[in-house]
Design a protein around this motif. Structure first.
Motif, PDB file in Angstrom:
ATOM      1  N   LEU A   1     -10.786  22.329  -9.666  1.00  0.00           N
ATOM      2  CA  LEU A   1      -9.472  22.857  -9.285  1.00  0.00           C
ATOM      3  C   LEU A   1      -9.139  24.145 -10.012  1.00  0.00           C
ATOM      4  O   LEU A   1      -8.489  25.039  -9.461  1.00  0.00           O
ATOM      5  CB  LEU A   1      -8.386  21.804  -9.556  1.00  0.00           C
ATOM      6  CG  LEU A   1      -8.396  20.576  -8.632  1.00  0.00           C
ATOM      7  CD1 LEU A   1      -7.316  19.599  -9.066  1.00  0.00           C
ATOM      8  CD2 LEU A   1      -8.167  20.985  -7.185  1.00  0.00           C
ATOM      9  N   SER A   2      -9.591  24.280 -11.257  1.00  0.00           N
ATOM     10  CA  SER A   2      -9.323  25.509 -12.012  1.00  0.00           C
ATOM     11  C   SER A   2     -10.003  26.696 -11.361  1.00  0.00           C
ATOM     12  O   SER A   2      -9.436  27.790 -11.245  1.00  0.00           O
ATOM     13  CB  SER A   2      -9.799  25.349 -13.454  1.00  0.00           C
ATOM     14  OG  SER A   2      -9.082  24.324 -14.102  1.00  0.00           O
TER      15      SER A   2
ATOM     16  N   ARG B   1     -12.884  16.946 -11.644  1.00  0.00           N
ATOM     17  CA  ARG B   1     -11.931  17.466 -10.677  1.00  0.00           C
ATOM     18  C   ARG B   1     -11.089  18.611 -11.261  1.00  0.00           C
ATOM     19  O   ARG B   1     -10.775  19.578 -10.562  1.00  0.00           O
ATOM     20  CB  ARG B   1     -11.013  16.331 -10.209  1.00  0.00           C
ATOM     21  CG  ARG B   1     -10.027  16.732  -9.091  1.00  0.00           C
ATOM     22  CD  ARG B   1     -10.757  17.139  -7.824  1.00  0.00           C
ATOM     23  NE  ARG B   1     -11.623  16.083  -7.340  1.00  0.00           N
ATOM     24  CZ  ARG B   1     -11.202  15.082  -6.568  1.00  0.00           C
ATOM     25  NH1 ARG B   1      -9.945  15.007  -6.204  1.00  0.00           N
ATOM     26  NH2 ARG B   1     -12.061  14.158  -6.145  1.00  0.00           N
ATOM     27  N   THR B   2     -10.757  18.514 -12.531  1.00  0.00           N
ATOM     28  CA  THR B   2      -9.954  19.566 -13.176  1.00  0.00           C
ATOM     29  C   THR B   2     -10.700  20.879 -13.216  1.00  0.00           C
ATOM     30  O   THR B   2     -10.129  21.951 -12.953  1.00  0.00           O
ATOM     31  CB  THR B   2      -9.569  19.132 -14.593  1.00  0.00           C
ATOM     32  OG1 THR B   2      -8.817  17.914 -14.528  1.00  0.00           O
ATOM     33  CG2 THR B   2      -8.733  20.199 -15.270  1.00  0.00           C
TER      34      THR B   2
ATOM     35  N   VAL C   1     -11.682  12.766 -13.615  1.00  0.00           N
ATOM     36  CA  VAL C   1     -10.571  13.715 -13.813  1.00  0.00           C
ATOM     37  C   VAL C   1     -11.069  15.019 -14.412  1.00  0.00           C
ATOM     38  O   VAL C   1     -10.628  16.118 -14.051  1.00  0.00           O
ATOM     39  CB  VAL C   1      -9.483  13.067 -14.685  1.00  0.00           C
ATOM     40  CG1 VAL C   1      -8.462  14.113 -15.127  1.00  0.00           C
ATOM     41  CG2 VAL C   1      -8.773  11.957 -13.932  1.00  0.00           C
ATOM     42  N   ALA C   2     -11.992  14.913 -15.361  1.00  0.00           N
ATOM     43  CA  ALA C   2     -12.521  16.130 -15.980  1.00  0.00           C
ATOM     44  C   ALA C   2     -13.242  16.984 -14.956  1.00  0.00           C
ATOM     45  O   ALA C   2     -13.080  18.216 -14.908  1.00  0.00           O
ATOM     46  CB  ALA C   2     -13.449  15.748 -17.130  1.00  0.00           C
TER      47      ALA C   2
END
Length: 634
Positions: free
Chosen positions: A422-423, A418-419, A415-416
């Protein structure tokens, strides 16, 4: 989040205090920890709710049925009484015409004693007659029952004046002079004059020699009402009212409404229009009644005198059976709700005991007690399957917990990553969106400016011929849809070629610019539009403007140009620049097109030039034909 039970308990305890009886009762009930109690209370509430709905529905349906049945019954009573009164009055109406044909009634020169005796016999046979008299054409009473009013003059009385011309029935009123004379001459209070019946008496030559008149008293209508009510003695509080055509009460059950008027009632209004029916309404005593109504409509050649019969019954008595049924359903619903709730409570307690044991064991195991084993029940029902499933679940709990922790760690790392990705993408996307929005905004502004420039005349600043065609077509269709008038003005600068030749083209351009602005400033409505039609010609489109309005505005435009006071020494219309105006108005329809309106305005412009210029020529009224109609003058 607090449950509804907890919120209710807090609110109740806040009012009663910690040691109140309400707290003790709620603690004993303890709905939060008892599924059986909650289920029993829910079943009882549902049964009670449906009982209330059923009682309300049945009560409404029963009341509607009772209203229809009782209303028809009361309407029939009103109709029967109205019909009986019409038939009775008709019998007196025919009786007087028959008596008027007797020879002794035609002989007004002799035999007053015999006439008085015959009239007395007539009164003794028909108890509804209060007074019967034979009157000369001049109004003097020759003979009457019991010699009452003999020698008196009744000229001017409506029954007498009408009776000289034809057989008639009149609605008498207590305030008339003859009513007072009859009442004072008779000691019986029930012989109050109620209806006047009269007919002319002809001799053998067909001449009117006398008028035979009779006064019916109210007692006969009271007997009719009592006869009608005797057949419905089982009905409670059924009351009958008879009113005159203006709503004054003529006959009522008691003296409580004496002197009152019932014209305010919807039932009276409906009956006065000749209708028969029933309805619910409130009277001036603020009580609700079910009222049946019917008008008197005459009988055969007797046309009637417009009385109204109202039969009422209080709604408390009319709808008593429906309300009783509704209350019975409600009481039985409450009883069934309490019984079903209590029975459900006890059954659910017995059924959920194994589930409670499983829940208690699961709670201890969740708190870390590994010495206890999950009870496994025998059987194939749902509770046995639940116990086996829960035992298997807790047997694999440790292994699943370990796997879950490992999965959570890996998931957090993914998740980290991917975040962060995405940012970055989101930032880049925002930049691209901003660039595209700015480009689209600039393009829209350019398109709007281009569209505006294509519709404007570069010299005068008003719309050009293309804008004129578009706006005229739009206004034409709008006027056709709304059936509104549409007017058009064509304006031509008088002798503009001579102005150009003498003052030069720059001065000519300035002249057109000032004329266009003068016309534009004279416009007060946003829907009116000025256009340069061509060369030195201008056009003004006037939506929703009739012929008079178009001519008024045209005169204002002509004066506005005149007020510029631009010198024009080569004009035959004056010393200053002026305009000639042709006006036309139509109501667009399927037979006309916008070119018809332009042709009419152009024709009137041509006529304005022929008549000396510097003037307005147009129609007096709008037309849908293609033929122009001139207004104005030289």
């Amino acid at each position: 989040m607090a449950t509804w039970y907890e919120r209710l308990a807090r609110r109740a305890l806040g009012h009663r205090g910690r040691g109140g009886w309400l707290r003790a009762g709620l603690n004993r009930l303890d709905l939060r920890r008892s599924f059986g109690k909650r289920l029993g209370l829910t079943i009882a509430a549902i049964v009670l709710l449906f009982s209330l709905l059923l009682a309300s529905t049945v009560g409404t349906i029963s009341q509607a049925q009772v209203k229809a049945t009782r209303g028809e019954f009361l309407a029939q009573l009103a109709y029967q009484l109205a019909w009986m009164m019409d038939q009775n009055i008709y019998s007196y109406y025919q009786l007087l015409q028959t008596v008027a044909t007797l020879e002794e009634m035609q002989d007004v020169e002799h035999g007053y004693v015999a006439q008085r005796q015959r009239l007395g016999e007539l009164q003794s046979i028909y108890e509804g007659l209060s007074w019967v008299g034979l009157v000369t054409p001049r109004g003097q009473v020759l003979a009457s029952t019991q010699s009452v009013l003999e020698g008196e003059n009744v000229a001017g009385q409506l029954w007498f004046e009408t009776g000289k011309e034809r057989p008639t029935v009149q609605d008498a009123h207590p305030g008339e002079p003859l009513t007072t004379l009859v009442a004072n001459s008779n000691a019986n209070p029930e012989t109050v004059r109620f209806v006047d019946v009269s007919t002319p008496v002809f001799n053998a030559q067909g001449e009117v020699v006398a008028v035979l008149g009779a006064h019916l008293h109210s007692y006969w209508s009271t007997l009719l009402r009592h006869h009608l009510l005797r057949s419905i003695q089982r009905e409670r509080q059924v009351e009958i009212f008879i009113t005159a055509r203006n709503g004054d009460i003529l006959l009522e059950p008691s003296a409580t409404s004496e002197g009152k008027n019932l014209s305010y009632l919807p039932s009276f209004t409906a009956a006065h229009r000749g209708q028969m029916g029933f309805g619910m309404e409130s009277w001036d005593n603020h009580n609700a009644y079910l009222v049946g109504y019917a008008p008197t409509q005459g009988y055969q050649d007797y046309a009637g005198i417009g009385w109204v019969v109202l039969v009422r019954q209080p709604t408390d008595y009319a709808f008593a059976s429906a309300r009783s049924l509704m209350y019975s359903i409600l009481i039985w619903g409450i009883v069934l709700g309490l019984v079903s709730g209590t029975l459900t409570w006890w059954l659910s307690e017995q059924m959920v005991k194994p589930v409670i044991a499983i829940a208690a064991t699961a709670k201890r195991m969740r708190q870390g007690d590994r010495s206890i084993a999950m009870p496994v029940l025998t059987g194939r029902d749902e509770i046995a399957q639940l116990s086996r499933s829960v035992a298997q679940l807790f047997a694999n709990l440790e292994q699943q917990r370990s796997l879950l922790q490992s999965f959570n760690i890996d998931l957090e790392r993914q998740v980290a990553d991917r975040t962060a990705s995405l940012s970055a993408l989101n930032h880049q996307l925002r930049q691209e969106i901003d660039v595209r929005q700015r480009a689209e905004t600039a393009l829209q502004q350019a398109n709007q400016e281009l569209q505006r420039l294509t519709l404007l005349d570069g010299l005068t600043g008003v719309i050009n011929r293309r804008g004129f065609d578009q706006y005229l077509d739009q206004s034409w269709h709008q006027a056709r849809r709304s059936l509104a008038p549409l007017s058009l003005l064509l304006l031509d600068v008088d002798h503009f070629k001579a102005y150009n030749d003498h003052y030069g083209h720059p001065a000519g351009d300035g002249c057109l610019q000032q004329a266009a602005q003068a016309i534009q400033h004279a416009i007060h409505r946003p829907t009116d539009r000025v256009a340069r039609y061509g060369g030195e010609e201008f056009a003004v489109i006037l939506p929703n403007t009739d012929a008079a309005g178009a001519r008024h505005l045209a005169e204002q435009f002509r004066q506005a140009v005149q007020n510029l006071a631009l010198p024009h020494t080569h004009s035959t219309a004056g010393d200053h620049v002026s305009v000639s105006i042709g006006a036309a108005t139509v109501y667009p329809d399927s037979l006309t097109v916008p070119q018809d309106l332009i042709a009419m305005a152009d024709h009137h412009l041509y006529r304005a030039k022929q008549q000396g210029r510097n003037r307005v020529v147009g129609p007096d009224h709008p037309t849908t034909t293609r033929q122009p109609d001139e207004i104005g003058g030289p």
